[in-house]
Design a protein around this motif. Structure first.
Motif, PDB file in Angstrom:
ATOM      1  N   UNK A   1       0.406  -1.188  -0.158  1.00 39.82           N
ATOM      2  CA  UNK A   1      -0.125  -0.019   0.238  1.00 39.82           C
ATOM      3  C   UNK A   1       1.221   1.468  -0.071  1.00 39.82           C
ATOM      4  N   UNK A   2       1.822   1.197   0.396  1.00 38.93           N
ATOM      5  CA  UNK A   2       3.232   2.280   0.126  1.00 38.93           C
ATOM      6  C   UNK A   2       4.160   2.356  -0.491  1.00 38.93           C
ATOM      7  N   UNK A   3       3.599   1.751  -2.009  1.00 36.81           N
ATOM      8  CA  UNK A   3       4.916   2.048  -3.095  1.00 36.81           C
ATOM      9  C   UNK A   3       3.841   2.991  -3.294  1.00 36.81           C
ATOM     10  N   UNK A   4       4.322   3.400  -4.727  1.00 31.61           N
ATOM     11  CA  UNK A   4       4.165   4.959  -5.854  1.00 31.61           C
ATOM     12  C   UNK A   4       4.108   3.987  -6.873  1.00 31.61           C
ATOM     13  N   UNK A   5       2.688   4.244  -7.184  1.00 30.48           N
ATOM     14  CA  UNK A   5       2.108   3.878  -8.254  1.00 30.48           C
ATOM     15  C   UNK A   5       1.821   5.101  -9.490  1.00 30.48           C
ATOM     16  N   UNK A   6       2.651   4.431 -10.111  1.00 31.72           N
ATOM     17  CA  UNK A   6       1.955   5.661 -11.608  1.00 31.72           C
ATOM     18  C   UNK A   6       1.247   5.402 -12.438  1.00 31.72           C
ATOM     19  N   UNK A   7       0.362   5.937 -13.048  1.00 28.31           N
ATOM     20  CA  UNK A   7      -0.677   5.621 -13.939  1.00 28.31           C
ATOM     21  C   UNK A   7      -0.525   5.720 -15.189  1.00 28.31           C
ATOM     22  N   UNK A   8       0.654   6.509 -15.875  1.00 25.07           N
ATOM     23  CA  UNK A   8       0.820   7.268 -17.217  1.00 25.07           C
ATOM     24  C   UNK A   8       1.373   6.374 -18.441  1.00 25.07           C
ATOM     25  N   UNK A   9       1.767   5.059 -17.720  1.00 25.54           N
ATOM     26  CA  UNK A   9       1.842   4.211 -18.399  1.00 25.54           C
ATOM     27  C   UNK A   9       0.410   3.207 -19.284  1.00 25.54           C
ATOM     28  N   UNK A  10       0.636   2.439 -19.760  1.00 31.58           N
ATOM     29  CA  UNK A  10      -0.630   1.468 -20.135  1.00 31.58           C
ATOM     30  C   UNK A  10      -1.075   0.922 -19.332  1.00 31.58           C
ATOM     31  N   UNK A  11      -0.486   0.848 -17.967  1.00 33.60           N
ATOM     32  CA  UNK A  11      -0.942  -0.369 -16.919  1.00 33.60           C
ATOM     33  C   UNK A  11      -0.823   0.518 -15.769  1.00 33.60           C
ATOM     34  N   UNK A  12      -0.645   0.205 -15.470  1.00 33.27           N
ATOM     35  CA  UNK A  12       0.155   0.068 -13.860  1.00 33.27           C
ATOM     36  C   UNK A  12       1.386   0.500 -13.680  1.00 33.27           C
ATOM     37  N   UNK A  13       2.075   0.790 -12.332  1.00 27.00           N
ATOM     38  CA  UNK A  13       3.489   0.898 -12.698  1.00 27.00           C
ATOM     39  C   UNK A  13       3.991   1.336 -11.039  1.00 27.00           C
ATOM     40  N   UNK A  14       4.636   0.271 -10.689  1.00 24.88           N
ATOM     41  CA  UNK A  14       4.582   0.131  -9.021  1.00 24.88           C
ATOM     42  C   UNK A  14       5.932   0.538  -9.182  1.00 24.88           C
ATOM     43  N   UNK A  15       6.331   1.850  -7.701  1.00 24.82           N
ATOM     44  CA  UNK A  15       8.014   1.621  -7.425  1.00 24.82           C
ATOM     45  C   UNK A  15       8.094   2.072  -5.931  1.00 24.82           C
ATOM     46  N   UNK A  16       9.769   1.888  -5.506  1.00 27.39           N
ATOM     47  CA  UNK A  16       9.926   1.099  -4.412  1.00 27.39           C
ATOM     48  C   UNK A  16       9.999   2.922  -3.274  1.00 27.39           C
ATOM     49  N   UNK A  17       9.407   3.042  -2.486  1.00 33.13           N
ATOM     50  CA  UNK A  17       9.361   4.045  -2.216  1.00 33.13           C
ATOM     51  C   UNK A  17       9.993   4.840  -1.145  1.00 33.13           C
ATOM     52  N   UNK A  18      11.216   3.539  -0.916  1.00 34.17           N
ATOM     53  CA  UNK A  18      12.667   4.077  -0.867  1.00 34.17           C
ATOM     54  C   UNK A  18      13.802   4.894  -1.737  1.00 34.17           C
ATOM     55  N   UNK A  19      13.531   3.427  -2.752  1.00 32.53           N
ATOM     56  CA  UNK A  19      14.884   3.444  -4.647  1.00 32.53           C
ATOM     57  C   UNK A  19      14.158   4.395  -5.168  1.00 32.53           C
ATOM     58  N   UNK A  20      12.689   4.175  -5.787  1.00 32.75           N
ATOM     59  CA  UNK A  20      12.005   4.646  -6.964  1.00 32.75           C
ATOM     60  C   UNK A  20      12.419   3.555  -7.892  1.00 32.75           C
TER      61      UNK A  20
END
Length: 103
Positions: free
Chosen positions: A54-73
């Motif tokens: 739940x704390x991952x950083x989720x980006x919606x610009x791609x054709x789907x969802x991309x979740x990045x590490x909240x620490x290193x990206x």
């Protein structure tokens, strides 16, 4: 990345100015799994940071969802949905600990 530079510097932002939290993965992941994966604990394959999905950083610009590490990206999870197929890539997650409750 230099000292004092945010982990997600240089990552494109959506129209609202940034990412949304990992809770946005709840609906799409619920279609695939019988448990709430946003309550699971994930470990980043890049920096070994551990925390709730739940704390991952989720980006919606791609054709789907991309979740990045909240620490290193770094990318931890990708989820793309088509009418008849869902692609889930979790190669950025070393370990996923899923709470299932007591029997």
């Amino acid at each position: 990345m230099t000292a004092g530079t945010p982990a997600d510097a240089g990552i494109p932002r959506d129209a609202e100015g940034g990412y949304i939290d990992g809770n946005s993965l709840a609906g799409p992941l619920a279609e695939l799994f019988a448990v709430d994966l946003t309550a699971a604990t994930s470990q980043c394959a890049h920096c070994s940071n551990t925390g709730p999905v739940a704390l991952l950083h989720v980006y919606r610009q791609a054709p789907g969802l991309v979740a990045r590490c909240q620490q290193c990206g770094q990318v931890m999870l990708r989820l793309v949905r088509a009418p008849e197929t869902v692609w889930l890539n979790m190669s950025g997650i070393t370990v996923l600990s899923i709470p299932v409750g007591a029997d």
